[in-house]
Design a protein around this motif. Sequence first.
Motif, PDB file in Angstrom:
ATOM      1  N   VAL A  12     -10.516   6.043   0.173  1.00 37.88           N
ATOM      2  CA  VAL A  12     -10.198   4.378   0.024  1.00 37.88           C
ATOM      3  C   VAL A  12     -11.687   4.533  -0.531  1.00 37.88           C
ATOM      4  O   VAL A  12     -12.962   4.143  -0.064  1.00 37.88           O
ATOM      5  CB  VAL A  12      -9.634   3.133   0.319  1.00 37.88           C
ATOM      6  CG1 VAL A  12     -10.096   3.215   1.942  1.00 37.88           C
ATOM      7  CG2 VAL A  12     -10.016   2.242   0.013  1.00 37.88           C
TER       8      VAL A  12
ATOM      9  N   TYR B 143      -5.773   8.058   2.797  1.00 36.68           N
ATOM     10  CA  TYR B 143      -6.466   8.636   1.656  1.00 36.68           C
ATOM     11  C   TYR B 143      -7.557   7.688   1.398  1.00 36.68           C
ATOM     12  O   TYR B 143      -8.248   7.059   2.410  1.00 36.68           O
ATOM     13  CB  TYR B 143      -5.192   8.502   0.324  1.00 36.68           C
ATOM     14  CG  TYR B 143      -4.013   9.582   0.300  1.00 36.68           C
ATOM     15  CD1 TYR B 143      -4.037  10.744   0.303  1.00 36.68           C
ATOM     16  CD2 TYR B 143      -2.963   8.125   0.897  1.00 36.68           C
ATOM     17  CE1 TYR B 143      -2.771  11.151   0.815  1.00 36.68           C
ATOM     18  CE2 TYR B 143      -1.810   9.047   1.188  1.00 36.68           C
ATOM     19  CZ  TYR B 143      -1.735  10.118   0.741  1.00 36.68           C
ATOM     20  OH  TYR B 143      -0.427  11.310   0.672  1.00 36.68           O
TER      21      TYR B 143
ATOM     22  N   PHE C 130      -4.011   3.581  -7.246  1.00 36.09           N
ATOM     23  CA  PHE C 130      -3.248   4.349  -6.585  1.00 36.09           C
ATOM     24  C   PHE C 130      -3.740   6.242  -7.201  1.00 36.09           C
ATOM     25  O   PHE C 130      -2.613   5.664  -7.958  1.00 36.09           O
ATOM     26  CB  PHE C 130      -3.092   5.094  -5.512  1.00 36.09           C
ATOM     27  CG  PHE C 130      -2.213   6.189  -4.143  1.00 36.09           C
ATOM     28  CD1 PHE C 130      -3.639   6.040  -3.843  1.00 36.09           C
ATOM     29  CD2 PHE C 130      -0.953   6.539  -4.951  1.00 36.09           C
ATOM     30  CE1 PHE C 130      -3.541   7.495  -2.705  1.00 36.09           C
ATOM     31  CE2 PHE C 130      -1.049   8.003  -3.463  1.00 36.09           C
ATOM     32  CZ  PHE C 130      -2.056   8.048  -2.876  1.00 36.09           C
TER      33      PHE C 130
ATOM     34  N   ALA D 115      -5.213  -2.804  -8.180  1.00 35.92           N
ATOM     35  CA  ALA D 115      -5.222  -2.031  -6.886  1.00 35.92           C
ATOM     36  C   ALA D 115      -4.180  -0.487  -7.423  1.00 35.92           C
ATOM     37  O   ALA D 115      -3.838  -1.165  -7.971  1.00 35.92           O
ATOM     38  CB  ALA D 115      -4.247  -1.893  -5.787  1.00 35.92           C
TER      39      ALA D 115
ATOM     40  N   TYR E 205      -7.309   5.370  -3.363  1.00 33.00           N
ATOM     41  CA  TYR E 205      -7.554   4.578  -3.315  1.00 33.00           C
ATOM     42  C   TYR E 205      -8.104   3.670  -3.992  1.00 33.00           C
ATOM     43  O   TYR E 205     -10.212   4.051  -3.816  1.00 33.00           O
ATOM     44  CB  TYR E 205      -6.760   3.607  -2.244  1.00 33.00           C
ATOM     45  CG  TYR E 205      -5.085   3.255  -1.790  1.00 33.00           C
ATOM     46  CD1 TYR E 205      -4.488   3.046  -2.653  1.00 33.00           C
ATOM     47  CD2 TYR E 205      -5.024   4.625  -0.923  1.00 33.00           C
ATOM     48  CE1 TYR E 205      -2.857   3.214  -1.643  1.00 33.00           C
ATOM     49  CE2 TYR E 205      -3.552   4.541  -0.359  1.00 33.00           C
ATOM     50  CZ  TYR E 205      -2.413   3.558  -0.891  1.00 33.00           C
ATOM     51  OH  TYR E 205      -1.486   4.288  -0.253  1.00 33.00           O
TER      52      TYR E 205
ATOM     53  N   VAL F  64       0.900  -1.231   0.142  1.00 33.06           N
ATOM     54  CA  VAL F  64       0.236  -0.096   0.211  1.00 33.06           C
ATOM     55  C   VAL F  64       1.165   1.347   0.080  1.00 33.06           C
ATOM     56  O   VAL F  64       0.993   1.999  -0.248  1.00 33.06           O
ATOM     57  CB  VAL F  64      -1.099   0.253   1.421  1.00 33.06           C
ATOM     58  CG1 VAL F  64      -1.596   1.500   1.158  1.00 33.06           C
ATOM     59  CG2 VAL F  64      -2.304  -0.937   1.040  1.00 33.06           C
TER      60      VAL F  64
ATOM     61  N   MET G 219       2.597   1.770  -3.544  1.00 31.67           N
ATOM     62  CA  MET G 219       1.396   3.201  -4.619  1.00 31.67           C
ATOM     63  C   MET G 219       1.674   4.363  -4.383  1.00 31.67           C
ATOM     64  O   MET G 219       2.138   5.007  -5.188  1.00 31.67           O
ATOM     65  CB  MET G 219       0.669   1.734  -4.180  1.00 31.67           C
ATOM     66  CG  MET G 219       0.390   0.592  -4.408  1.00 31.67           C
ATOM     67  SD  MET G 219      -1.062   0.255  -4.714  1.00 31.67           S
ATOM     68  CE  MET G 219      -2.273   1.108  -5.865  1.00 31.67           C
ATOM     69  N   GLU G 220       1.537   4.689  -2.767  1.00 27.50           N
ATOM     70  CA  GLU G 220       1.650   5.936  -3.029  1.00 27.50           C
ATOM     71  C   GLU G 220       3.317   6.822  -2.531  1.00 27.50           C
ATOM     72  O   GLU G 220       3.131   7.688  -3.493  1.00 27.50           O
ATOM     73  CB  GLU G 220       1.632   6.568  -0.753  1.00 27.50           C
ATOM     74  CG  GLU G 220       1.599   7.716  -1.241  1.00 27.50           C
ATOM     75  CD  GLU G 220       1.872   8.319   0.693  1.00 27.50           C
ATOM     76  OE1 GLU G 220       2.581   9.072   1.110  1.00 27.50           O
ATOM     77  OE2 GLU G 220       1.307   7.240   1.384  1.00 27.50           O
TER      78      GLU G 220
ATOM     79  N   TYR H  17     -10.408  -5.169  -0.698  1.00 28.69           N
ATOM     80  CA  TYR H  17     -10.644  -4.924   0.781  1.00 28.69           C
ATOM     81  C   TYR H  17     -11.380  -5.371   1.490  1.00 28.69           C
ATOM     82  O   TYR H  17     -10.863  -4.733   1.775  1.00 28.69           O
ATOM     83  CB  TYR H  17     -11.665  -3.516  -0.699  1.00 28.69           C
ATOM     84  CG  TYR H  17     -13.510  -2.741   1.177  1.00 28.69           C
ATOM     85  CD1 TYR H  17     -12.490  -1.524   0.039  1.00 28.69           C
ATOM     86  CD2 TYR H  17     -13.995  -2.849   1.408  1.00 28.69           C
ATOM     87  CE1 TYR H  17     -12.920  -0.862   1.599  1.00 28.69           C
ATOM     88  CE2 TYR H  17     -14.154  -2.150   2.203  1.00 28.69           C
ATOM     89  CZ  TYR H  17     -13.634  -1.013   2.562  1.00 28.69           C
ATOM     90  OH  TYR H  17     -14.904   0.538   3.246  1.00 28.69           O
TER      91      TYR H  17
ATOM     92  N   SER I 119     -14.343   0.579  -3.282  1.00 27.75           N
ATOM     93  CA  SER I 119     -14.049  -0.535  -3.622  1.00 27.75           C
ATOM     94  C   SER I 119     -15.072  -1.104  -4.404  1.00 27.75           C
ATOM     95  O   SER I 119     -16.305  -0.689  -4.423  1.00 27.75           O
ATOM     96  CB  SER I 119     -13.913  -1.617  -2.610  1.00 27.75           C
ATOM     97  OG  SER I 119     -14.691  -1.439  -2.133  1.00 27.75           O
TER      98      SER I 119
ATOM     99  N   LEU J 184      -9.667  -0.334  -4.759  1.00 30.75           N
ATOM    100  CA  LEU J 184      -9.118  -1.610  -4.929  1.00 30.75           C
ATOM    101  C   LEU J 184     -10.059  -2.415  -5.307  1.00 30.75           C
ATOM    102  O   LEU J 184     -12.077  -2.051  -5.272  1.00 30.75           O
ATOM    103  CB  LEU J 184      -9.009  -1.826  -3.211  1.00 30.75           C
ATOM    104  CG  LEU J 184      -7.940  -0.828  -2.437  1.00 30.75           C
ATOM    105  CD1 LEU J 184      -7.793  -1.328  -0.810  1.00 30.75           C
ATOM    106  CD2 LEU J 184      -6.461  -1.216  -3.200  1.00 30.75           C
TER     107      LEU J 184
ATOM    108  N   THR K 131      -0.693   1.409 -10.583  1.00 30.30           N
ATOM    109  CA  THR K 131      -1.430  -0.100 -10.190  1.00 30.30           C
ATOM    110  C   THR K 131      -0.323  -1.236  -9.713  1.00 30.30           C
ATOM    111  O   THR K 131       0.586  -0.685  -9.548  1.00 30.30           O
ATOM    112  CB  THR K 131      -1.916  -0.356 -11.749  1.00 30.30           C
ATOM    113  OG1 THR K 131      -0.348  -0.791 -12.587  1.00 30.30           O
ATOM    114  CG2 THR K 131      -2.372   0.300 -11.883  1.00 30.30           C
TER     115      THR K 131
END
Length: 411
Positions: A329, A327, A356, A354, A291, A272, A275-276, A298, A331, A293, A405
Amino acid sequence: MPKEKSSVELRQEHKDLRADSQSIIDKAHGEKRGLTPEETEKLNGNQLRMAEITLELESRSNQSVKPERKPEERGFSFTKAIRATMEGTAQEEPESKMLARGAANPNIQETGQLHIPLCDSRGVIGAAAGKSAGAILDESMGMVLPLSQNLVLAQAGARILTGLRGDLKFPGLSAVTVLWDAENDAAADGGGNLSNALALSPKRLTAYVDISRQLLIQENENVEGYIRELIAQAVAEKLQATILGKAAAGDGPAGMFYTAPTLKGVMSWGKVVDMETAVSEAGGLKGNLAYILHSKLYGMAKTVAKTTSGAGGLVLGNDGQNLLNGYKVLSTGNVANELNTSATSTANTNGYGALFGNFADMIIGNWGNLDITVDNLTQATKGAVRLVLNSYWNYGVTRSGSFKTAALSLS
């Protein structure tokens, strides 16, 4: 205590709010610019208050005998338009006017019987970070608002432009070189060049919904809202499944996962954060960050600890108010799955997607109308009518570095 407004006063307030919203749209359109944050906030507030007034008027009408309204006194009705098409009878005035506006669209060639504009004026669905998605639309055609509610991309902050004409182009600027120089030396050329960061042309999106004949004969505003919701859901599902999918460009645009994710592995707190970090390194850590997901990831995030000791809590804990890594999120099951999560094997297909990024850099465009073919035959033995929906959409991102991704497995 303020005096309760009468139904007449509420209807007048509703009319005034519509006029105020339209004036804001017309001003921005006349000045050939987008909406300012203040204008967007005002329009969202107007839309919310209009919805409250509508609910209040419906509540009052259910408590008394509802007077029959003349066709010219009411708004457009999906059920009436569909029923008239089924029965081969003339459309009443509100439906006739709306369909005439749709038929006047010169850009797209529709083939169905009903051509319904998603929005009479160019509109924007989307929101600044931390604010709910809003819509700018003509109240007589309430399709855009339920569409935004069903689309997780709009909830994440993607910009949805409606009422487009012709191709859509967004200018880009190549990297500019900035140099230190002596006090009186001539400035060097920075090297920045204008280009098209994103060019979009319309692509046909098609879906269908089946509705019982018995439901269509109901003269009920709640049924009308239900049918609009069904149609909006069908369009939203198809649209976001394409954008969040892995298909190559063809009849539709390529999905965000068409390019195989380079970030792979088991769902974990580390992935996670990775990705950020990738978006941050590309300079995209700003705007509407969120995000999205796959539903499977999720759910797993609610059960997996951040660290082996468990001291840091769960990846998606209850104290985060539906936040992941600080952030928003969201799904959906529409995110790509069966992705390769192995760095050594191409046969591994146990991964879920996923995403972001800064969704302010994602543009979703709509051209033309909602084109509906009323099919009386396909589901006739089941007492149902099939509505075949066609509309024209495309999407793209203005800065690829704003998104990352990942293909993550459950174990």
